[in-house]
Design a protein around this motif. Structure first.
Motif, PDB file in Angstrom:
ATOM      1  N   LYS A  57      25.598  24.192  57.985  1.00 43.98           N
ATOM      2  CA  LYS A  57      25.399  22.754  58.213  1.00 43.98           C
ATOM      3  C   LYS A  57      24.243  22.217  57.386  1.00 43.98           C
ATOM      4  O   LYS A  57      24.032  21.019  57.297  1.00 43.98           O
ATOM      5  N   ASN A  58      23.491  23.126  56.838  1.00 44.74           N
ATOM      6  CA  ASN A  58      22.309  22.733  56.073  1.00 44.74           C
ATOM      7  C   ASN A  58      22.084  23.777  54.981  1.00 44.74           C
ATOM      8  O   ASN A  58      21.060  24.455  54.959  1.00 44.74           O
ATOM      9  N   PRO A  59      23.072  23.928  54.115  1.00 50.92           N
ATOM     10  CA  PRO A  59      23.082  25.113  53.247  1.00 50.92           C
ATOM     11  C   PRO A  59      21.967  25.154  52.206  1.00 50.92           C
ATOM     12  O   PRO A  59      21.721  24.171  51.514  1.00 50.92           O
ATOM     13  N   VAL A  60      21.293  26.288  52.170  1.00 50.48           N
ATOM     14  CA  VAL A  60      20.315  26.590  51.116  1.00 50.48           C
ATOM     15  C   VAL A  60      20.725  27.964  50.576  1.00 50.48           C
ATOM     16  O   VAL A  60      20.967  28.872  51.356  1.00 50.48           O
ATOM     17  N   GLY A  61      20.803  28.092  49.261  1.00 51.89           N
ATOM     18  CA  GLY A  61      21.195  29.378  48.698  1.00 51.89           C
ATOM     19  C   GLY A  61      22.652  29.684  48.979  1.00 51.89           C
ATOM     20  O   GLY A  61      23.429  28.793  49.331  1.00 51.89           O
ATOM     21  N   GLN A  62      23.007  30.969  48.830  1.00 52.85           N
ATOM     22  CA  GLN A  62      24.418  31.308  48.988  1.00 52.85           C
ATOM     23  C   GLN A  62      24.671  32.072  50.273  1.00 52.85           C
ATOM     24  O   GLN A  62      23.779  32.732  50.804  1.00 52.85           O
ATOM     25  N   ARG A  63      25.900  31.972  50.751  1.00 52.40           N
ATOM     26  CA  ARG A  63      26.301  32.721  51.935  1.00 52.40           C
ATOM     27  C   ARG A  63      26.575  34.162  51.523  1.00 52.40           C
ATOM     28  O   ARG A  63      27.238  34.399  50.509  1.00 52.40           O
ATOM     29  N   ALA A  64      26.029  35.125  52.274  1.00 54.07           N
ATOM     30  CA  ALA A  64      26.291  36.526  51.937  1.00 54.07           C
ATOM     31  C   ALA A  64      27.748  36.855  52.181  1.00 54.07           C
ATOM     32  O   ALA A  64      28.311  36.471  53.207  1.00 54.07           O
ATOM     33  N   ASP A  65      28.351  37.519  51.221  1.00 51.51           N
ATOM     34  CA  ASP A  65      29.736  37.971  51.356  1.00 51.51           C
ATOM     35  C   ASP A  65      29.776  39.371  50.754  1.00 51.51           C
ATOM     36  O   ASP A  65      30.159  39.568  49.619  1.00 51.51           O
ATOM     37  N   VAL A  66      29.292  40.322  51.546  1.00 53.62           N
ATOM     38  CA  VAL A  66      29.175  41.693  51.038  1.00 53.62           C
ATOM     39  C   VAL A  66      30.477  42.424  51.308  1.00 53.62           C
ATOM     40  O   VAL A  66      30.941  42.478  52.440  1.00 53.62           O
ATOM     41  N   THR A  67      31.047  42.987  50.275  1.00 53.87           N
ATOM     42  CA  THR A  67      32.329  43.663  50.458  1.00 53.87           C
ATOM     43  C   THR A  67      32.578  44.663  49.335  1.00 53.87           C
ATOM     44  O   THR A  67      31.975  44.562  48.259  1.00 53.87           O
ATOM     45  N   SER A  68      33.448  45.610  49.612  1.00 53.27           N
ATOM     46  CA  SER A  68      33.917  46.500  48.540  1.00 53.27           C
ATOM     47  C   SER A  68      35.404  46.255  48.296  1.00 53.27           C
ATOM     48  O   SER A  68      36.069  47.044  47.658  1.00 53.27           O
ATOM     49  N   LEU A  69      35.892  45.155  48.859  1.00 49.34           N
ATOM     50  CA  LEU A  69      37.319  44.834  48.753  1.00 49.34           C
ATOM     51  C   LEU A  69      37.567  43.837  47.626  1.00 49.34           C
ATOM     52  O   LEU A  69      36.969  42.755  47.605  1.00 49.34           O
ATOM     53  N   TYR A  70      38.419  44.210  46.698  1.00 53.04           N
ATOM     54  CA  TYR A  70      38.805  43.314  45.598  1.00 53.04           C
ATOM     55  C   TYR A  70      40.304  43.465  45.433  1.00 53.04           C
ATOM     56  O   TYR A  70      40.776  44.284  44.644  1.00 53.04           O
ATOM     57  N   VAL A  71      41.052  42.697  46.204  1.00 48.40           N
ATOM     58  CA  VAL A  71      42.487  42.938  46.306  1.00 48.40           C
ATOM     59  C   VAL A  71      43.217  42.669  44.996  1.00 48.40           C
ATOM     60  O   VAL A  71      44.106  43.421  44.607  1.00 48.40           O
ATOM     61  N   GLU A  72      42.817  41.615  44.303  1.00 58.07           N
ATOM     62  CA  GLU A  72      43.522  41.261  43.068  1.00 58.07           C
ATOM     63  C   GLU A  72      43.015  42.114  41.908  1.00 58.07           C
ATOM     64  O   GLU A  72      41.803  42.322  41.766  1.00 58.07           O
ATOM     65  N   THR A  73      43.925  42.578  41.090  1.00 52.69           N
ATOM     66  CA  THR A  73      43.578  43.399  39.922  1.00 52.69           C
ATOM     67  C   THR A  73      42.504  42.714  39.079  1.00 52.69           C
ATOM     68  O   THR A  73      41.547  43.352  38.647  1.00 52.69           O
ATOM     69  N   GLU A  74      42.657  41.404  38.903  1.00 53.40           N
ATOM     70  CA  GLU A  74      41.717  40.666  38.058  1.00 53.40           C
ATOM     71  C   GLU A  74      40.315  40.644  38.673  1.00 53.40           C
ATOM     72  O   GLU A  74      39.324  40.744  37.971  1.00 53.40           O
ATOM     73  N   GLU A  75      40.280  40.523  40.009  1.00 58.29           N
ATOM     74  CA  GLU A  75      38.973  40.512  40.694  1.00 58.29           C
ATOM     75  C   GLU A  75      38.299  41.872  40.550  1.00 58.29           C
ATOM     76  O   GLU A  75      37.094  41.962  40.324  1.00 58.29           O
ATOM     77  N   LEU A  76      39.094  42.931  40.700  1.00 57.67           N
ATOM     78  CA  LEU A  76      38.537  44.278  40.589  1.00 57.67           C
ATOM     79  C   LEU A  76      38.072  44.524  39.149  1.00 57.67           C
ATOM     80  O   LEU A  76      37.062  45.194  38.913  1.00 57.67           O
TER      81      LEU A  76
END
Lengths: 182, 247, 361
Positions: C206-225
């Motif tokens: 509601k008051n965003p500063v910086g980025q939201r953490a999205d920690v993952t080891s999942l990259y489903v799309e070939t291009e993302e990986l």
């Protein structure tokens, strides 16, 4: 000077501790030292030993295949390490626990009734330090006795300082015994 | 008083990938609303699992961490120990929590880890395409129990709430369901309570949500709601199994 | 500061604390149990005020590290060979999620439960993978207690710098041995969201500063990986170019060059010193980082004028030998001496081997 020493005995005999005393004393005198214990199932009621190297130069291997000195606190230790001692080296046997005699005629062998001596000086648990005293008498060039006593203070720490006097007595008794029986 | 139905900002606008009739969409919303109502949305870490909700990182609009299969309670432990003031919750399915991650959830609960778990039980593996879960009912057909689950061969389904409530470390354990609006309201209350307890520094809380998987159950969404009511609830009774706060 | 006698395992733990590590998660296994034991006291002392937690398994321990690391703090775990095998899913995942942390492996004899004595059989596991997927760990192989301390500091710094896990491959001897050491000053580590924008440090939608953490080891799309791999492989190239560490010893007049790492290198050093006294010149090239491997340095040492052969000595079937061969690329004769499990090559056999090689020259 390069001393490669193996202290060996049963778990609970304080074998690792006397090795620590020597290593700590070496450090206090500005020498290079390593202390490497045996560990694992060997320690659980079995044999325990440690390899201590004291040297004027940086120490390469902390593992000793041919020690310049072996302290055998019991028969299994004697059987395990007797043949490994360098010619001209020192073999100290706790004769309170074994009647076995060494067949080596190329090393200096000392039989020390450590338990009896310890009892005589009123420190029945000090057989390990008696043996260390014997070692100090036979190897005066490694570290000074005064330094070794300082090292004992350091290793015992405030909590066990009450054992210092008994240990100093045991140390001197071991040294005396060797001097009188050479 | 007019009640306005509107989206919560705690969910992103990314289109959900969930199948029609899947319970995850509802549960996501309940979680988001509970956090919003507790007004702690700026200091939350959610842990998504492996399974259909593996993409929950994309849908919740606060810090999200994806954990390996079953490891969410261990990951949550690490996060909570490093950020003791944050609201930390794991979101896990039945394969993730009750099978491959059984050790992690039991020990997080045993430690009374101050995290919360939303446990989604739909009696089947969704992501991999309908295999038998530890919570699959006896006789239920799946792609790895094509003749129905045989209790003699692979045991009877595990009741997580009953099991975990025996541990000293659990503070609050409740099982809810999504089969009716009344039950959905109760589910939200339970999730909010679990989070509330965590913010008060209480021990481990788990809310098990009985949910549906029309795709892998081979049913319409409506049929699946009926199936849940008629088959799952009798085996997995709803209610509070433990609430130390109410004692 | 005066040197003090310290056991390897305790020195490793204290060095971690002094480099800002306040989160340890582990599980007992010989011969590294003194590490968790040390942390279990030290973490709760006033000047540290950190977290020690005994996990239910090595699998959980590495995942707790994963969790703590997502918040940006310095976290670590330690184990010994069989336990490190259990941690591999987590290690692969930490690499994919680009999370810094330190893992200590006090190697013992394998495979299987193996022995509890020192081993070097995990070279491949540490350097060539271990877990699944294309990734690397920065791997240090200290050969003394002091070097283990120094490596801990480096490991935490490089892990943060490159957003990758780092591993210390010690062995039972390094961990159990006492040597005189100097410890670095104690330092605190505060998470700086500006330096670790990816970390879960709180995000208010509601008051965003910086980025939201999205920690993952999942990259489903070939291009993302692909994007992840481009980034990872790019990082690995930078690490390979900048972070190689090795020791060249007695190389000046060397006729034979020994390659060895960890404890085995110390045994070899004893031989080198002894032979030097007899006028036989043997040098040594000892990798301190097993990855990135000092390919150039090994090649240079092996092809230095006067050098006639290389002897690789290891406590395994010749795992590092592969990298030595890649480095030398046929430009020098290479011989190997090694034993598997925890059978440590002795001074005598290394000496005999070198003398035989010398004879054949």
């Amino acid at each position: 000077m390069l001393e490669q020493c193996i202290f060996a005995g049963f778990g609970g005999q304080g074998t690792l501790l006397i090795g620590k005393f020597l290593a700590c004393a070496g450090l206090m005198e500005g020498k290079e030292v390593t202390w490497l214990p045996s560990y694992g199932p060997e320690m659980r009621g079995g044999t325990a030993n440690c390899s201590v190297v004291v040297s004027d130069k940086p120490i390469a291997a902390p593992v000793i295949s041919n020690p310049s000195a072996v302290i055998a606190m019991n028969l299994p230790s004697l059987l395990k390490f007797e043949h490994t001692v360098q010619p001209g080296g020192v073999l100290i046997i706790n004769s309170s626990l074994t009647d076995a005699k060494s067949s080596r005629d190329d090393v200096k062998v000392a039989y020390v009734p450590a338990t009896e001596i310890a009892e005589q000086v009123g420190n029945p648990k000090g057989a390990n330090v008696v043996i260390l005293g014997a070692y100090m008498a036979l190897r005066p060039e490694v570290v000074k006795v005064e330094t070794l006593i300082e090292a004992m203070k350091e290793e015992l720490g405030p909590r066990k300082m009450k054992f210092l006097d008994g240990n100093v007595k045991a140390l001197h008794a071991g040294m005396e015994y060797v001097k009188n029986h050479q | 008083m007019a009640v306005e139905y509107k989206a919560t900002q705690l969910l992103t606008e990314k289109p959900r990938h969930y199948c029609p009739g899947c319970g995850h969409g509802i549960i996501h919303r309940l979680v988001a609303e509970a956090i919003e109502e507790l007004d702690v949305h700026g200091d939350v870490v959610g842990i998504s699992p492996v399974g259909c909700s593996v993409f929950a990182n994309n849908y919740f609009n606060f810090d999200m961490v994806n954990a390996l299969h079953g490891r969410a309670p261990a990951v949550g432990t690490g996060i909570k120990r490093a950020k003791p003031d944050s609201l930390v919750f794991t979101y896990q399915g039945d394969g993730d929590l009750a099978s491959i991650g059984a050790a992690e959830v039991v020990h997080a609960a045993m430690r009374g880890e101050k995290i919360s778990t939303v446990f989604v039980n739909n009696a089947i593996y969704g992501m991999t395409g309908g295999q038998m879960a530890p919570t699959t009912l006896v006789g239920q057909k799946t792609t790895t129990s094509p003749n129905g689950r045989d209790a003699d061969w692979c045991g009877s389904p595990i009741r997580i709430c009953e099991m975990l409530s025996t541990l000293e470390g659990t503070y609050y354990v409740e099982r809810v369901a999504l089969d009716s609006p009344g039950h959905i309201n109760q589910a939200k209350k339970a999730i909010k309570k679990a989070f509330q307890y965590q913010m008060e520094g209480k021990g481990y809380c788990l809310v098990e949500v009985l949910s549906t998987c029309p795709t892998n159950w081979s049913m319409s969404p409506v049929e699946s709601m009926d199936w849940l009511k008629e088959n799952m609830i009798p085996y997995y009774p709803l209610g509070v199994f433990k609430d130390k706060g109410a004692e | 500061m005066a040197k003090k006698l310290m056991k390897g395992s305790e020195a490793i733990a204290e060095a971690a604390i002094r480099n800002g590590c306040r989160f340890f998660f582990g599980y007992p296994i010989t011969p590294q149990t003194e590490i968790p034991e040390y942390f279990s006291e030290r973490m709760f002392e006033e000047d540290v005020n950190g977290c020690f937690l005994q996990a239910e398994s090595e699998v959980s321990a590495i995942n707790m590290v994963y969790g703590a690391a997502t918040t940006g703090v310095r976290a670590m775990t330690s184990s010994s060979s069989p336990g490190i095998s259990l941690k591999q899913e987590g290690i692969s995942s930490l690499c994919a999620a680009e999370l810094p942390c330190v893992i200590v492996n006090v190697m013992r004899g394998g495979p299987g439960i193996g022995s509890i004595q020192a081993g070097q059989g995990d070279y491949y596991q540490a350097v060539k993978g271990g877990g699944h997927g294309d990734y690397h760990l920065i791997v240090f192989a200290p050969s003394s207690v002091q070097e283990a301390i120094d490596c801990m500091g480096k490991a935490f710094d490089l892990a943060d710098k490159y957003r990758t896990p780092a591993m210390i491959c010690a062995d039972g001897i390094i961990a159990q041995m006492m040597e005189p050491v100097e410890l670095p000053e104690i330092r605190d580590y505060k998470v700086d969201p500006a330096k670790k924008p990816w970390a879960a440090t709180g995000y208010d939608c509601k008051n965003p500063v910086g980025q939201r953490a999205d920690v993952t080891s999942l990259y489903v799309e070939t291009e993302e990986l692909d994007v992840l791999h481009e980034r990872l492989q790019g990082t690995y190239k930078v690490i390979e170019a900048n972070e190689v560490q090795y020791e060249a010893y007695n190389m000046e007049k060397a006729e034979i060059v020994v390659t060895a790492f960890g404890t085995v290198a110390r045994i070899a050093k004893s031989v080198i010193d002894e032979l030097e006294g007899q006028g036989i010149h043997v040098g040594m090239l000892r990798p301190i980082t097993l990855w990135p491997f000092p390919y150039e340095a090994v090649h240079k040492a092996a092809t230095q004028p006067g050098v006639k052969a290389v002897l690789d000595v290891e406590m395994n079937a010749g795992q590092m030998l592969d990298d030595v061969k890649i480095a030398i690329n046929g430009a020098q004769k290479i011989e190997f001496l090694g034993h598997c499990g925890s059978h440590l090559p002795t001074v005598e056999e290394i000496k005999a081997k070198i003398l035989a090689m010398k004879e054949g020259m």
